[in-house]
Design a protein around this motif. Structure first.
Motif, PDB file in Angstrom:
ATOM      1  N   GLU A  57       0.872  -1.230   0.110  1.00 57.96           N
ATOM      2  CA  GLU A  57      -0.112  -0.060  -0.035  1.00 57.96           C
ATOM      3  C   GLU A  57       0.827   1.634   0.130  1.00 57.96           C
ATOM      4  OE1 GLU A  57      -2.498  -0.043   3.300  1.00 57.96           O
ATOM      5  OE2 GLU A  57      -3.948  -1.622   2.363  1.00 57.96           O
ATOM      6  N   CYS A  58       1.997   1.215   0.646  1.00 56.10           N
ATOM      7  CA  CYS A  58       2.860   2.512   0.730  1.00 56.10           C
ATOM      8  C   CYS A  58       3.571   2.626  -0.571  1.00 56.10           C
ATOM      9  CB  CYS A  58       3.790   2.229   1.888  1.00 56.10           C
ATOM     10  SG  CYS A  58       3.538   2.443   3.528  1.00 56.10           S
ATOM     11  N   LEU A  59       3.938   1.470  -1.260  1.00 55.56           N
ATOM     12  CA  LEU A  59       4.442   1.666  -2.584  1.00 55.56           C
ATOM     13  C   LEU A  59       3.415   2.116  -3.632  1.00 55.56           C
ATOM     14  CD1 LEU A  59       6.882  -1.400  -2.532  1.00 55.56           C
ATOM     15  CD2 LEU A  59       7.426   1.140  -2.092  1.00 55.56           C
ATOM     16  N   ALA A  64       1.186   6.134  -7.185  1.00 54.85           N
ATOM     17  CA  ALA A  64       0.306   7.094  -7.663  1.00 54.85           C
ATOM     18  C   ALA A  64       0.529   8.432  -7.599  1.00 54.85           C
ATOM     19  CB  ALA A  64      -1.112   6.886  -6.789  1.00 54.85           C
ATOM     20  N   ALA A  65       1.482   8.975  -6.737  1.00 56.35           N
ATOM     21  CA  ALA A  65       1.663  10.328  -6.758  1.00 56.35           C
ATOM     22  C   ALA A  65       2.864  10.783  -7.535  1.00 56.35           C
ATOM     23  CB  ALA A  65       2.012  10.620  -5.093  1.00 56.35           C
ATOM     24  N   GLU A 213       6.078  -8.921 -12.024  1.00 54.28           N
ATOM     25  CA  GLU A 213       4.564  -8.484 -11.822  1.00 54.28           C
ATOM     26  C   GLU A 213       4.471  -7.179 -10.930  1.00 54.28           C
ATOM     27  OE1 GLU A 213       2.570 -10.753  -8.367  1.00 54.28           O
ATOM     28  OE2 GLU A 213       4.219 -12.247  -8.926  1.00 54.28           O
ATOM     29  N   PHE A 214       5.778  -7.147 -10.090  1.00 60.57           N
ATOM     30  CA  PHE A 214       5.681  -5.740  -9.389  1.00 60.57           C
ATOM     31  C   PHE A 214       6.377  -4.574 -10.119  1.00 60.57           C
ATOM     32  CE2 PHE A 214       5.333  -8.924  -5.853  1.00 60.57           C
ATOM     33  CZ  PHE A 214       3.996  -8.355  -5.307  1.00 60.57           C
ATOM     34  N   TRP A 218       4.802  -1.094 -10.421  1.00 66.76           N
ATOM     35  CA  TRP A 218       5.511   0.209 -10.111  1.00 66.76           C
ATOM     36  C   TRP A 218       6.801   0.429 -11.257  1.00 66.76           C
ATOM     37  CZ3 TRP A 218       6.113  -3.367  -5.423  1.00 66.76           C
ATOM     38  CH2 TRP A 218       4.910  -3.333  -4.620  1.00 66.76           C
ATOM     39  N   PRO A 219       6.272   0.930 -12.205  1.00 71.71           N
ATOM     40  CA  PRO A 219       7.187   1.116 -13.392  1.00 71.71           C
ATOM     41  C   PRO A 219       8.402   1.854 -13.208  1.00 71.71           C
ATOM     42  CG  PRO A 219       5.032   2.020 -13.970  1.00 71.71           C
ATOM     43  CD  PRO A 219       4.997   1.167 -12.810  1.00 71.71           C
TER      44      PRO A 219
END
Length: 443
Positions: A57-59, A64-65, A213-214, A218-219
């Motif tokens: 969730e933190c990542l 997202a920001a 997948e991660f 989070w590109p």
């Protein structure tokens, strides 16, 4: 250059983004509080999958920001001593035992180390419930584990695939020979571990990458190099600028500790270690020596919950009326002892209560009790370097309390005592170690 610093703590998991000078970028912080499950039997555990979910969730929040864009390095500070039993596929078989869990005790049927002092000098630890030498037999009697990992290895393994254990995290298990940087044969025998039941040890230049997948999720982190985690206490020393024998760090977060960092390359002889102090690894080139306590900010949290304390400016004003060494005489060991002490959870005590005793006087007595314990152990640390040291205070609990800072200054006098107000000293320290700037942190 941007650095993602992760702080895998006991009371929270945090992610923040730093620039190349290790200065936090405005607004680039995500934090999730963790629920530590405690019990009257001495339990102190965390839910592993829940912890991993909070880190994700933190990542997600940082991504997202837009804060993860162009991150090239990931540094990690992680709690020491945690252990999680897992099956062959890495699935947890129970909760994570944290440093606060006092249930595992060495077996009365085993005589312990053949030479306890030599064992202490090699591993920096004792045959004690805080370390894997006692924890693994206790867990094995309750859980049919295939192997054991720490919290850091579990959550990073989920994101990166199977990961090795850093020498810093390994030193916190009590199973590492601090000089050779290999698993200690006698400690492993005490722990009853066999080949394949412990993680591999990370080499100095280890770097990890996100699983595909991660990386898609989070590109911004797809090309980032993940570095081996360091223990949170070691990270706090570096973040406080306490990186040689001139300065000791006193850190008060959920718990508290006093520590001194020294150069100690792998294979080189280690300085003598006083019997009442522990020693762990920062990395392959440095060790940190000190003492830790189960009492810290958790005492304030208890008092605030149970004693109807005033808040904000009203609390500050009330504490200002109490002398730095005042308050109710108290034994602050509510959570028991950290090693080498063996007092169980519930050993705290308040003395001299009267019908006029205030909640603030109880709080002040608890905080002063922590200061007194730190002062005693700092004197032992100074005996190893033959000169007084400067003290740097850090951590959220002392940052939040001017009275506590004053109480530490009084208890540690005549030493010079100053405050490092950086609220993210652990994450900052981990970043400095990852960048190879440990020595420069004290400039």
């Amino acid at each position: 250059m941007k650095i993602l610093a992760l702080d895998l703590g006991t009371s929270s998991v945090r992610g923040l983004v730093l620039d190349e000078r290790t200065v936090p970028l405005p607004g680039a912080l995500a934090r999730r509080k963790m629920r530590l499950a405690v019990g009257d039997d001495g339990a102190g555990t965390l839910d592993g999958p829940g912890y991993l979910a909070c880190l994700v969730e933190c990542l997600d929040e940082l991504a997202a920001a837009g804060h993860l864009r162009d991150v090239t390095l990931v540094a990690i500070s992680a709690q020491w001593h945690s252990v999680l039993p897992v099956d062959a596929a890495g699935t947890p078989l129970g909760p994570v035992l944290t440093w606060l869990d006092t249930r595992p005790e060495p077996s009365d049927d085993h005589p312990g180390p053949a030479d306890p002092d030599a064992f202490h000098q090699r591993t920096g630890t004792w045959w004690h419930r805080c370390y894997w030498s006692a924890r693994l037999p206790w867990l094995r009697a309750r859980v049919p584990a295939a192997r054991f990992v720490g919290l850091a290895e579990y959550v990073l393994g989920a994101l990166l695939g199977t990961v090795p254990m850093s020498v810093s995290q390994a030193s916190g298990t009590g199973l590492l020979d601090l000089r050779t940087l290999d698993w200690d044969a006698e400690a492993c025998e005490l722990a009853g571990v066999r080949a394949g039941e412990l993680p591999a040890l990370a080499p100095p230049d280890w770097r990890g990458r996100l699983l595909p997948e991660f990386a898609r999720r989070w590109p911004g982190l797809a090309g980032a190099a993940w570095t081996a985690p360091i223990g949170d206490g070691a990270a706090s020393n570096v973040g406080s600028g306490c990186v040689d024998a001139r300065r000791a760090a006193v850190t008060v977060g959920t718990s508290s500790a006093v520590r001194l960092l020294q150069p100690a390359p792998a294979g080189a002889p280690l300085p003598p270690l006083p019997q009442r102090l522990w020693r762990y690894r920062v990395d392959h080139d440095h060790v940190v020596t000190g003492a830790a306590y189960s009492s810290g900010g958790n005492l304030f949290a208890w008092a605030n919950r149970e004693l109807r304390l005033p808040s904000g400016a009203e609390l500050d004003a009330a504490l200002a009326e109490v002398p730095p060494d005042g308050g109710v005489p108290a034994d602050p060991r509510f959570g028991g002892d950290r090693p080498p002490g063996r007092a169980p959870a519930g050993s705290g005590r308040l003395d001299g209560l009267s019908l006029s005793t205030s909640a603030v006087e109880i709080l002040a007595g608890l905080m002063a009790g922590v200061c007194a314990r730190v002062a005693d152990d700092l004197a032992v640390i100074e005996s190893t370097v033959a000169h007084p040291v400067e003290v740097v205070l850090g951590g959220g609990a002392v940052t939040a309390s001017a009275w506590w800072r004053g109480a530490f200054a009084a208890a540690l006098a005549p030493r010079s005592v100053r405050h490092q107000p950086n609220p993210e000293i652990g994450a900052t320290g981990a970043a400095l170690v990852a960048l190879g700037r440990t020595a420069g942190a004290g400039a």
